[in-house]
Design a protein around this motif. Structure first.
Motif, short mmCIF file in Angstrom:
data_model
loop_
_atom_site.label_atom_id
_atom_site.label_comp_id
_atom_site.label_asym_id
_atom_site.label_seq_id
_atom_site.Cartn_x
_atom_site.Cartn_y
_atom_site.Cartn_z
N ARG A 1 0.84 -1.21 0.00
CA ARG A 1 0.00 0.00 0.00
C ARG A 1 0.87 1.25 0.00
N TYR A 2 0.48 2.18 -0.85
CA TYR A 2 1.11 3.50 -0.86
C TYR A 2 0.10 4.51 -0.30
N GLU A 3 0.53 5.30 0.66
CA GLU A 3 -0.26 6.45 1.09
C GLU A 3 0.54 7.70 0.75
N LEU A 4 0.04 8.46 -0.21
CA LEU A 4 0.77 9.64 -0.68
C LEU A 4 0.02 10.89 -0.26
N LYS A 5 0.75 11.83 0.33
CA LYS A 5 0.19 13.16 0.63
C LYS A 5 0.97 14.17 -0.19
N LEU A 6 0.27 14.82 -1.10
CA LEU A 6 0.95 15.69 -2.05
C LEU A 6 0.35 17.09 -2.02
N ASP A 7 1.21 18.06 -2.25
CA ASP A 7 0.75 19.45 -2.40
C ASP A 7 1.35 19.95 -3.71
N TYR A 8 0.50 20.43 -4.61
CA TYR A 8 1.00 20.86 -5.91
C TYR A 8 0.53 22.26 -6.23
N ARG A 9 1.46 23.09 -6.68
CA ARG A 9 1.14 24.45 -7.12
C ARG A 9 1.47 24.54 -8.60
N ALA B 1 -2.20 -1.26 -3.29
CA ALA B 1 -3.33 -0.34 -3.11
C ALA B 1 -2.79 1.08 -2.93
N TYR B 2 -3.64 2.06 -3.25
CA TYR B 2 -3.21 3.47 -3.14
C TYR B 2 -4.25 4.31 -2.41
N LEU B 3 -3.74 5.18 -1.54
CA LEU B 3 -4.56 6.26 -0.97
C LEU B 3 -3.79 7.54 -1.27
N ILE B 4 -4.38 8.40 -2.08
CA ILE B 4 -3.66 9.61 -2.51
C ILE B 4 -4.44 10.85 -2.14
N SER B 5 -3.77 11.71 -1.40
CA SER B 5 -4.36 12.97 -1.02
C SER B 5 -3.56 14.07 -1.71
N LEU B 6 -4.23 14.90 -2.49
CA LEU B 6 -3.53 15.90 -3.30
C LEU B 6 -4.18 17.26 -3.08
N THR B 7 -3.38 18.20 -2.60
CA THR B 7 -3.86 19.56 -2.35
C THR B 7 -3.42 20.49 -3.48
N GLY C 1 -9.98 5.55 -9.23
CA GLY C 1 -10.44 5.12 -7.92
C GLY C 1 -11.57 5.98 -7.41
N ARG C 2 -11.88 5.82 -6.12
CA ARG C 2 -13.04 6.48 -5.54
C ARG C 2 -12.63 7.78 -4.88
N LEU C 3 -13.37 8.83 -5.16
CA LEU C 3 -13.13 10.11 -4.48
C LEU C 3 -13.73 10.02 -3.08
N LEU C 4 -12.86 9.95 -2.07
CA LEU C 4 -13.32 9.80 -0.69
C LEU C 4 -13.73 11.12 -0.08
N ALA C 5 -12.98 12.17 -0.42
CA ALA C 5 -13.24 13.45 0.23
C ALA C 5 -12.69 14.58 -0.62
N ARG C 6 -13.34 15.74 -0.48
CA ARG C 6 -12.84 16.96 -1.13
C ARG C 6 -13.06 18.07 -0.11
N TRP D 1 -8.02 16.90 -2.32
CA TRP D 1 -8.79 15.81 -2.93
C TRP D 1 -8.19 14.49 -2.46
N VAL D 2 -9.03 13.59 -1.97
CA VAL D 2 -8.53 12.30 -1.48
C VAL D 2 -9.19 11.18 -2.28
N TYR D 3 -8.34 10.39 -2.92
CA TYR D 3 -8.83 9.26 -3.72
C TYR D 3 -8.26 7.95 -3.17
N GLU D 4 -9.07 6.91 -3.26
CA GLU D 4 -8.58 5.58 -2.87
C GLU D 4 -8.76 4.61 -4.03
N GLN D 5 -7.72 3.86 -4.33
CA GLN D 5 -7.80 2.75 -5.28
C GLN D 5 -7.40 1.49 -4.52
#
Ligand SMILES: [Zn+2]
Length: 443
Positions: free
Chosen positions: A25-33, A154-160, A171-176, A185-189
């Motif tokens: 499992r990868y849990e990624l927390k990303l911030d992109y400008r 599996a992936y859980l990716i949170s991208l700001t 994957g599924r959009l869990l939260a925005r 934006w938080v997606y889970e696959q």
């Protein structure tokens, strides 16, 4: 080398991936400008050391061109070096063979495409955002990963991103969640996913629902607002296609299917897990590119759920996706698969026959001849087996190897079982001899 190890090494890309462990499992927390193309990331990676006699004294994550900060293994700071896209990590306490361990990595920088024989792949800045098309070795352009197709996680990716941008991931959009000026934006696959199939798009999109009933696989489109009407027309038959492919290939392997049309021209659309990315040039309002809609959808079974253990088996992805184009044509009022196969055969006959389908080599792995001859091989097999056995074989193949990895030998063994007789001459001619065989007569 036993077969497990043989599967683990990546022949076409010896500098990618590490068979000494696998990721769960990868849990990624990303911030992109987008302005300045600035990415800050942290990863929590749950992994398992390979079985064997030795503890895992060192292992490698692929990460290209970004600056690595802190690295921890099981909560302890770990020594590391980062050169040539390879992040070498030496845990303070090496995990035991077969043991689970956790890696935490922080990184930042300006992500750039990875150079490849096919141009830049992976993270790419667009006019107004970014997109990722990573096949085959572009994933390390944005996150640290064990970049080989046989390592699925599996992936859980949170991208700001700054508010106003839309983030599209498979994957599924869990939260925005909106903050002062940014939105996360938080997606889970949850399905096993190789790193090359983690796709991403950041841009300005309108969401368009394609599925028309609650019983259908959820199908969403993200498209530049001015092209929404055109998209609804060009992708209007995708739900029907989804039903047909489920009938022919078995249940859709993922929770949802998302299509994004980026506001750029793309040479070809690209498949990712539960996601496909098209360019504006693939919309014409007249379903002129519908065969590619079928092609990308078919990859969800062939390539994404049933994944090649190594790139030499690429025909198992592209041959079946090509054949799905012909099946869709046949079943939706277009030319029959056999008519399309004959045309492809004529075309291939006039081209150099210097390519071995079962091992085309890195340079030719995305050559159009791999696609065409791959589709022809599948069609020739259908002629040899007959429709009933052929379609049973397809459903058995996608069911037996669902969310797993495969080789050409796995496929020829399955086909031989369903045929009930040896098919060695057939497969030698189509898969390992460069000369193009004639299409079997069939009935
Ligand atoms: Zn394809």
């Amino acid at each position: 080398m036993n077969s497990q190890q043989a599967r683990a090494t990546s022949g076409y890309f010896p500098d990618s991936g590490d068979p000494r462990y696998r990721v769960r499992r990868y849990e990624l927390k990303l911030d992109y400008r987008p302005e300045g193309n600035r990415l800050v990331g942290s990863a929590r990676i749950e992994a398992v050391a390979a079985p064997g006699p030795d503890r895992l004294g060192e292992f490698v994550l692929d990460l290209a061109g970004l600056r690595v900060g802190r690295v921890r293994v099981d909560g302890r700071a770990a020594q590391h070096t980062h050169r040539g896209g390879r992040l070498r990590i030496r845990p303070a306490v090496p995990p035991a063979p077969g043991a689970e361990f956790t890696v935490e990595v922080r990184w930042s920088g300006k992500p750039q495409p990875v150079r490849s024989p096919w141009g830049g792949i992976g993270w790419e800045e667009t006019e107004d955002g970014a997109l990722v098309a990573a096949q085959p070795v572009g994933a390390p352009s944005w996150f640290p990963c064990n970049d080989r197709p046989s390592d699925k996680a599996a992936y859980l990716i949170s991208l700001t991103v700054p508010s106003g941008y839309t983030v599209v991931l498979g994957g599924r959009l869990l939260a925005r969640a909106a903050h002062a000026s940014t939105t996360t934006w938080v997606y889970e696959q949850p399905a096993p996913t190789p790193s090359y199939l983690v796709g991403l798009s950041i841009g300005s999109y309108r969401a368009v629902r394609l599925d028309e009933s609650p019983a259908a696989v959820p199908q969403l489109g993200y498209v530049p607002a001015r092209l929404a009407a055109r998209f609804e027309s060009d992708f209007g038959r995708q739900p029907e296609m989804m039903r047909l492919f489920q009938e022919l290939f078995g249940p859709y392997p993922f929770g949802e299917y998302t299509v994004v049309v980026v506001d750029e021209e793309l040479d070809v659309p690209v498949e990712a897990q539960g996601l496909a990315t098209f360019g504006v040039n693939h919309l014409d309002g007249a379903r002129g590119w519908e065969r590619l809609v079928a092609h990308e959808l078919a990859h969800q079974w062939f390539g994404n759920s049933v994944t090649v253990a190594d790139w030499q088996h690429i025909w198992l992805n592209e041959g079946f996706a090509k054949y799905a184009e012909w099946l869709w044509s046949e079943r939706s009022g277009g030319p029959a698969a056999h008519t399309l196969a004959e045309a492809a055969h004529r075309q291939l006959s006039s081209l150099p026959q210097d390519l071995v389908l079962a091992d085309p080599g890195r340079r030719l792995m995305f050559d159009d001849r791999v696609y065409q001859r791959g589709g022809l091989t599948v069609h020739a097999l259908r002629r040899v087996l007959g429709d009933d056995t052929f379609f049973r074989l397809l459903r058995d193949w996608t069911d037996t190897h669902r969310h797993s990895t495969v080789t050409t030998a796995d496929f020829t063994a399955a086909a031989t079982r369903w045929a009930g007789r040896p098919l060695d001459d057939f497969f030698t001619a189509w898969l390992t001899e460069p000369a193009l065989p004639p299409l079997p007569g069939g009935d």
